[in-house]
Design a protein around this motif. Structure first.
Motif, PDB file in Angstrom:
ATOM      1  N   TRP A   1       6.943  31.667 -18.431  1.00 36.33           N
ATOM      2  CA  TRP A   1       5.709  31.937 -19.157  1.00 36.33           C
ATOM      3  C   TRP A   1       6.021  31.901 -20.652  1.00 36.33           C
ATOM      4  CZ3 TRP A   1       3.950  35.385 -22.746  1.00 36.33           C
ATOM      5  CH2 TRP A   1       2.569  35.462 -22.903  1.00 36.33           C
ATOM      6  N   PRO A   2       5.129  31.413 -21.514  1.00 31.44           N
ATOM      7  CA  PRO A   2       3.743  31.024 -21.236  1.00 31.44           C
ATOM      8  C   PRO A   2       3.544  29.546 -20.895  1.00 31.44           C
ATOM      9  CG  PRO A   2       4.084  31.124 -23.596  1.00 31.44           C
ATOM     10  CD  PRO A   2       5.385  31.548 -22.970  1.00 31.44           C
ATOM     11  N   ARG A   3       4.609  28.731 -20.871  1.00 30.40           N
ATOM     12  CA  ARG A   3       4.399  27.342 -20.442  1.00 30.40           C
ATOM     13  C   ARG A   3       4.040  27.275 -18.970  1.00 30.40           C
ATOM     14  NH1 ARG A   3       8.191  22.546 -21.810  1.00 30.40           N
ATOM     15  NH2 ARG A   3       6.305  21.536 -20.995  1.00 30.40           N
ATOM     16  N   SER A   4       4.695  28.066 -18.166  1.00 33.48           N
ATOM     17  CA  SER A   4       4.440  28.064 -16.734  1.00 33.48           C
ATOM     18  C   SER A   4       3.275  29.005 -16.419  1.00 33.48           C
ATOM     19  CB  SER A   4       5.696  28.502 -15.980  1.00 33.48           C
ATOM     20  OG  SER A   4       5.475  28.483 -14.592  1.00 33.48           O
ATOM     21  N   ARG A   5       2.237  28.464 -15.774  1.00 35.05           N
ATOM     22  CA  ARG A   5       1.077  29.245 -15.356  1.00 35.05           C
ATOM     23  C   ARG A   5       0.830  28.987 -13.873  1.00 35.05           C
ATOM     24  NH1 ARG A   5      -1.899  30.426 -20.245  1.00 35.05           N
ATOM     25  NH2 ARG A   5      -0.371  30.169 -21.931  1.00 35.05           N
ATOM     26  N   ARG A   6      -0.101  29.696 -13.288  1.00 38.79           N
ATOM     27  CA  ARG A   6      -0.357  29.549 -11.849  1.00 38.79           C
ATOM     28  C   ARG A   6      -0.696  28.117 -11.471  1.00 38.79           C
ATOM     29  NH1 ARG A   6      -4.818  33.959 -10.655  1.00 38.79           N
ATOM     30  NH2 ARG A   6      -5.585  33.028 -12.610  1.00 38.79           N
ATOM     31  N   THR A   7      -1.452  27.424 -12.341  1.00 41.52           N
ATOM     32  CA  THR A   7      -1.883  26.062 -12.018  1.00 41.52           C
ATOM     33  C   THR A   7      -0.975  24.985 -12.601  1.00 41.52           C
ATOM     34  OG1 THR A   7      -3.364  26.070 -13.935  1.00 41.52           O
ATOM     35  CG2 THR A   7      -4.288  26.744 -11.800  1.00 41.52           C
TER      36      THR A   7
END
Length: 381
Positions: free
Chosen positions: A26-32
């Motif tokens: 996070w914050p590059r990696s998100r649920r979608t």
């Protein structure tokens, strides 16, 4: 030996596990847009790199991907070679055991001797030729009997975030179909030890990291699930029987959440021990192909720099200013970044969110996601 395209050798069916959320990125990696669908170290995404190194070993139609509803569309677009029906979306997160076992129950009825390989979708490998050599050896070994093959990563530090494998006796190279790849028996598995035990393991020289890559025939894995997870086996058999039919999605959605939430290590590998000594035919091959699981921003920095003292900038503008600054990682697209008198920082700017932490504390970034959920800011995760 080449297993792709129906050539000589056992049929090989890689299973790519791609359901994780990658919260430590996070914050590059998100649920979608989780870590596995991001391009962290080049133009290709993590899951594209995973598939690319497997396709020389297996036909695309033999590759399976286990993911979730938030990512399946993105993954299908990124992996057009894989048949859409081979990309399965878990109705509920149930750890790695049900995901791995589902592939076994899908393949066992028609092709029980198929060797299934379990591969995380978010690892990097620098030595591609050695990777292929080791996997070929592991497939041949797994196909030659009721055997489980695990890959052990030579440890470079006393890491507490990985599981460890204690190695047993070395096998005579003439007795196993592995060529020049050394084979060791496995004595025991230990999950994520504390610092003191991890240091003891590394100092002994007889432990390797569990890289999460496993090889076994569909028959062997399905049989192990029936033996050690008897309540899970009939559930997965029902799901597998419905695959390809009109009721598959409904059956999958209704039955899969009833499976136990457990890792494949705890479900199958550790129960095969008695008084610490594994009785089953479990073997370890060396994952000596420059492996990295990119588990945090710090490990990404180490991967990109080779452990050097330099700064890493992932940004549009190639000109940055550094004054008395070392070992920093910065992601700030579209910005010129100046670092003055700071060391060992991680700075990630995604427009709507800004992360600032130290490389030492980058493993704790997942706690930010937990806090955002707790304070009902789901839109940021």
């Amino acid at each position: 030996m080449d297993f792709a395209g129906g050539k000589a050798g056992p049929r090989f069916a890689p299973v790519i596990l791609a359901g994780g959320s990658g919260t430590r990125f996070w914050p590059r990696s998100r649920r979608t847009r989780a870590k596995q669908v991001l391009a962290l170290d080049g133009e290709s995404t993590m899951i594209q790199q995973t598939l690319d190194r497997l396709l020389p070993l297996a036909a695309a139609e033999d590759v399976w991907v286990i993911t979730n509803k938030l990512l399946d569309g993105v993954i299908a677009a990124q992996l057009p070679q894989v048949p859409r029906g081979n990309i399965l979306s878990e109705p509920a997160a149930r750890n790695t055991a049900p995901a791995c076992a589902l592939a076994a129950f899908l393949l066992e009825p028609a092709a029980p001797d198929t060797v299934i390989g379990i591969f995380p979708s978010d690892q990097v490998v620098k030595n591609q030729s050695r990777f292929k050599e080791v996997i070929r050896a592991g497939v041949a070994l797994a196909a030659s009997g009721n055997r489980v093959v695990v890959l052990g990563v030579p440890p470079t530090r006393a890491e507490t975030g990985y599981g460890y494998i204690e190695l047993g006796a070395a096998l005579d190279p003439k007795a196993v179909p592995c060529g020049d790849v050394p084979v060791r028996r496995v004595k025991r598995f230990t999950e994520k030890p504390d610092r003191a035990r991890a240091e003891e393991f590394v100092a002994s020289g007889n432990y390797v990291w569990n890289g999460g890559i496993f090889l076994w025939s569909a028959r062997t894995l399905a049989g192990a699930i029936r033996e050690h997870c008897p309540a899970m086996a009939p559930l997965l058999e029902k799901i597998a029987a419905a695959h390809g039919g009109p009721d598959f999605e409904r059956t999958f959605a209704e039955i899969y959440p009833q499976c136990k939430d457990i890792s494949i290590d705890y479900a199958v590998l550790e129960p095969r021990s008695a008084k610490g000594e594994l009785q089953a035919e479990i073997y370890c091959l060396p994952a000596d192909f420059a492996w990295n699981d990119l588990g945090s921003w710090a490990s990404l920095h180490e991967h990109l720099t080779g452990g050097a003292m330099c700064n890493t900038f992932d940004a549009t503008d190639p000109v940055h200013c550094t004054i008395d600054a070392e070992r920093n990682y910065v992601y700030a697209p579209g910005k010129v970044v100046a670092l003055v008198g700071v060391d060992d920082l991680v700075v990630v700017d995604t427009g709507d969110c800004l992360l600032i932490t130290t490389r030492e504390r980058s493993q704790d970034v997942g706690k930010v996601v937990q806090e955002l959920k707790r304070t009902e800011r789901e839109g940021l995760v």
